[in-house]
Design a protein around this motif. Structure first.
Motif, PDB file in Angstrom:
ATOM      1  N   TYR A   3       0.838  -1.199   0.000  1.00 44.66           N
ATOM      2  CA  TYR A   3       0.000   0.000   0.000  1.00 44.66           C
ATOM      3  C   TYR A   3       0.871   1.246   0.000  1.00 44.66           C
ATOM      4  O   TYR A   3       0.680   2.179  -0.797  1.00 44.66           O
ATOM      5  N   LEU A   6       2.677   1.636  -3.421  1.00 51.85           N
ATOM      6  CA  LEU A   6       1.788   2.081  -4.484  1.00 51.85           C
ATOM      7  C   LEU A   6       1.452   3.562  -4.336  1.00 51.85           C
ATOM      8  O   LEU A   6       1.438   4.312  -5.314  1.00 51.85           O
ATOM      9  N   GLU A   7       1.197   3.992  -3.106  1.00 49.30           N
ATOM     10  CA  GLU A   7       0.887   5.404  -2.891  1.00 49.30           C
ATOM     11  C   GLU A   7       2.090   6.285  -3.232  1.00 49.30           C
ATOM     12  O   GLU A   7       1.932   7.399  -3.747  1.00 49.30           O
ATOM     13  N   ARG A  10       2.092   6.623  -6.987  1.00 49.38           N
ATOM     14  CA  ARG A  10       1.033   7.543  -7.401  1.00 49.38           C
ATOM     15  C   ARG A  10       1.460   8.988  -7.182  1.00 49.38           C
ATOM     16  O   ARG A  10       1.215   9.864  -8.023  1.00 49.38           O
ATOM     17  N   VAL A  48      -5.419   2.852 -12.120  1.00 49.64           N
ATOM     18  CA  VAL A  48      -4.794   2.190 -10.976  1.00 49.64           C
ATOM     19  C   VAL A  48      -3.857   3.152 -10.256  1.00 49.64           C
ATOM     20  O   VAL A  48      -3.772   3.176  -9.025  1.00 49.64           O
ATOM     21  N   PHE A  49      -3.154   3.988 -11.039  1.00 49.55           N
ATOM     22  CA  PHE A  49      -2.184   4.910 -10.459  1.00 49.55           C
ATOM     23  C   PHE A  49      -2.751   6.305 -10.236  1.00 49.55           C
ATOM     24  O   PHE A  49      -2.016   7.230  -9.905  1.00 49.55           O
ATOM     25  N   THR A  51      -4.940   8.731  -7.990  1.00 49.86           N
ATOM     26  CA  THR A  51      -5.476   8.828  -6.636  1.00 49.86           C
ATOM     27  C   THR A  51      -6.549   9.902  -6.598  1.00 49.86           C
ATOM     28  O   THR A  51      -6.300  11.051  -6.926  1.00 49.86           O
ATOM     29  N   TYR A 251      -6.955  -1.449  -4.316  1.00 48.38           N
ATOM     30  CA  TYR A 251      -6.116  -1.701  -5.483  1.00 48.38           C
ATOM     31  C   TYR A 251      -6.078  -3.189  -5.824  1.00 48.38           C
ATOM     32  O   TYR A 251      -6.015  -3.572  -7.001  1.00 48.38           O
ATOM     33  N   HIS A 254      -9.465  -3.954  -7.491  1.00 39.10           N
ATOM     34  CA  HIS A 254      -9.532  -3.455  -8.867  1.00 39.10           C
ATOM     35  C   HIS A 254      -8.797  -4.396  -9.817  1.00 39.10           C
ATOM     36  O   HIS A 254      -9.304  -4.735 -10.895  1.00 39.10           O
ATOM     37  N   ASP A 299     -11.449   0.664   0.041  1.00 38.39           N
ATOM     38  CA  ASP A 299     -10.886  -0.303   0.973  1.00 38.39           C
ATOM     39  C   ASP A 299     -11.979  -0.801   1.905  1.00 38.39           C
ATOM     40  O   ASP A 299     -12.794  -0.007   2.394  1.00 38.39           O
TER      41      ASP A 299
END
Length: 420
Positions: A3, A6-7, A10, A48-49, A51, A251, A254, A299
Motif C-alpha cells: 500500500y 503504491l501510494e 502515485r 490504478v495509479f 489517486t 487496489y 480493482h 478499501d
C-alpha cells in the motif's frame, strides 16, 4: 508494505504530470491531460495509479418523467461512521408517490466498488419513486477511533435505515453482497413486530453459496481465513484519516475485477475510444464517467471482509438458519408480510445459478401469491443493474412487481419466469 509503495508511485506520477504541464505552459504549448495521452487498452492502468480522495459524484441533476425533465434533489438524510444514507428526490409535484408506489431503498454491496457504480440503477429507479442509497465509506478515510466494522455492523446499519423509512411504506432492492445483510435486517425488524418493508428484491446475491459454486465461491471455500489474512490484508498509510486500520485494499480488488471480467473492461475501452475517434464530446464525457464509476474502488475493513468470507461463503449461516446478529437469531420466516422477488442472470459468473433464488426457502412464510422468481436470459452479473438488460427487461418486471404488492391477489402457485 505494498500500500505504501503504491501510494508513493502515485505521488510520483502526480508530480510528473504537474511538472509536464508546467513545462508545456512555459514553452507555449497546450497542457494535455493524461486522458488525452493514454493509449488504447491502458485506460484501466492509468486509473490504478490515479489517486482520487473521493469517488465521482452521482450528479443526477434531472430525470425524464412523462416526457418532462424533472429536477432531482440529492441530500444525505442519515449518516454513521461507515455509511451515508443518500436520498434522491424528484422536485415539486413529483415528490409525491407515483401510482400509489413507495420509496425505494437501494442496498448497495460493500464488495469493492463505490455505490456510484450503481448510478444508472438510481437514475432508472427515479421513474418509480424517490430513491435512498447506502453509500459506504472508504475504510481508509474512517479514523481508528470509530471502532471496528464487521458484517454484523453492516446489518445493524441497514436495519437502522430501514426502521427510519419503513413506517410509510418501503421497497427494498439489494444487489450482490448487499442481499444477505438486507434480508437479515428486514427479518430482524419483522421479528420485533415493527413495520417491515412492503417488498424485498434480491439481485445476484450469494444467499446460499453451496448451490452451483463459482470461482469466487471455490476460492473462499478452499482457502483458510488465516490464508486470506496473510495474503490480502494490508494497513492504511499514516497520512490518511484511517491510518493504521487493517483493510482489504481497493487496489487489489480493482486488479482482481479487471482480471476476472476482461470483456467488461474491453467494452468500456471500446466505447471510450470510439467516442474519442468520433470527436463526440458528450459521448466522451459519458464513457469517461463509466470508466471512473467502474474504477472507483474502496478499501474494506479486515473485519468485514473476513466476516463475509466466513459467514456467507464458508458457513452459509443465513441459508442454514444459524446466524446471530447482535445477539438475535436471524429468522427468514419472520418476513411473512413482505413480498419477495429474486432475480438472477443466466450468465452470472460471480453468483451461481440458484444462489439468489434460495431466498425463497429462507423466507418460507411469504405467501406464494407474493413471490416472484426471475431468471434473465443472456445476462451476466453487471447486466443485472446496468445496461440494456437492466433497462429493458429487469426494471419493467420489477416495476410491475412493485405495483402488484399494492393490489389484491388471488392465490396461485409461483412460477419461475425467464425473460429474454
Amino acid at each position: 508494505m505494498l500500500y505504501n509503495w503504491l501510494e508513493t508511485q502515485r505521488a510520483l506520477i502526480r508530480w510528473m504530470d504537474t511538472w509536464a504541464a508546467s513545462l508545456a505552459r512555459a514553452c507555449g504549448l497546450p497542457a494535455q491531460s493524461p486522458e488525452s495521452l493514454a493509449m488504447p487498452g491502458c485506460e484501466w492502468l492509468r486509473r490504478v495509479f490515479k489517486t482520487t480522495l473521493e469517488p465521482p459524484p452521482f450528479a443526477i441533476a434531472s430525470v425524464t418523467l412523462g416526457g418532462r425533465r424533472v429536477h432531482v434533489d440529492e441530500t444525505v438524510v442519515d449518516r454513521v461512521a461507515f455509511c451515508a444514507l443518500r436520498r434522491f428526490a424528484r422536485r415539486g409535484e413529483h415528490r409525491a408517490r407515483l401510482d400509489g408506489g413507495a420509496p425505494i431503498l437501494l442496498c448497495t454491496p460493500l464488495a469493492g466498488h463505490h455505490a456510484v457504480m450503481l448510478r444508472e440503477t438510481v437514475e432508472t429507479l427515479l421513474e418509480d419513486g424517490d430513491v435512498y442509497v447506502t453509500d459506504w465509506a472508504n475504510a481508509r478515510d474512517v479514523p481508528l477511533a470509530e471502532g471496528r466494522f464487521g458484517l454484523d455492523d453492516y446489518v445493524l446499519t441497514v436495519e437502522r435505515f430501514m426502521r427510519r423509512l419503513c413506517g410509510n411504506g418501503l421497497h427494498v432492492l439489494a444487489v450482490c453482497q448487499g442481499t444477505v445483510p438486507a434480508i437479515a435486517a428486514a427479518a430482524l425488524i419483522a421479528a420485533r413486530g415493527e413495520p417491515a418493508p412492503l417488498s424485498v428484491t434480491l439481485m445476484g446475491g450469494p444467499i446460499d453459496t453451496r448451490l452451483n459454486p463459482t470461482a469466487v465461491d471455490r476460492l473462499a471455500a478452499t482457502h483458510s481465513i488465516d490464508w486470506f489474512r496473510r495474503t490480502v490484508i494490508d494497513t492504511v498509510p499514516a497520512w490518511y484519516r484511517g491510518g493504521g486500520r487493517r483493510i482489504y485494499p481497493g487496489y487489489l480488488q480493482h486488479a482482481a475485477i479487471v482480471a476476472a471480467h476482461p470483456h467488461r473492461q474491453m467494452a468500456l475501452e471500446t466505447r471510450y475510444w470510439t467516442s474519442r475517434l468520433a470527436g463526440d464530446d458528450a459521448r466522451i464525457a459519458a464513457s469517461r464517467r463509466a470508466f471512473d464509476e467502474y474504477a472507483a474502488v474502496l478499501d474494506m475493513t479486515e473485519d468485514y471482509f473476513l466476516d463475509t468470507l466466513r459467514i456467507v461463503f464458508k458457513e452459509q449461516r443465513l441459508a442454514r438458519g444459524a446466524w446471530d446478529v447482535d445477539g438475535r437469531r436471524v429468522r427468514g420466516s419472520a418476513l411473512a408480510a413482505s413480498a419477495l422477488c429474486t432475480i438472477e442472470g443466466d450468465r452470472d459468473d460471480i453468483t451461481g445459478a440458484g444462489q439468489t433464488h434460495a431466498a425463497h426457502a429462507v423466507c418460507s412464510a411469504v405467501p406464494d401469491r407474493r413471490r416472484k422468481q426471475l431468471t434473465i436470459a443472456d445476462c451476466d452479473h453487471y447486466d443485472l443493474f446496468t445496461g440494456p438488460r437492466w433497462r429493458e427487461a429487469i426494471h419493467p418486471a420489477l416495476a410491475a412487481f412493485w405495483r402488484e404488492t399494492h393490489e389484491p391477489h388471488e392465490p396461485h402457485e409461483p412460477q419461475p419466469a425467464a425473460i429474454s
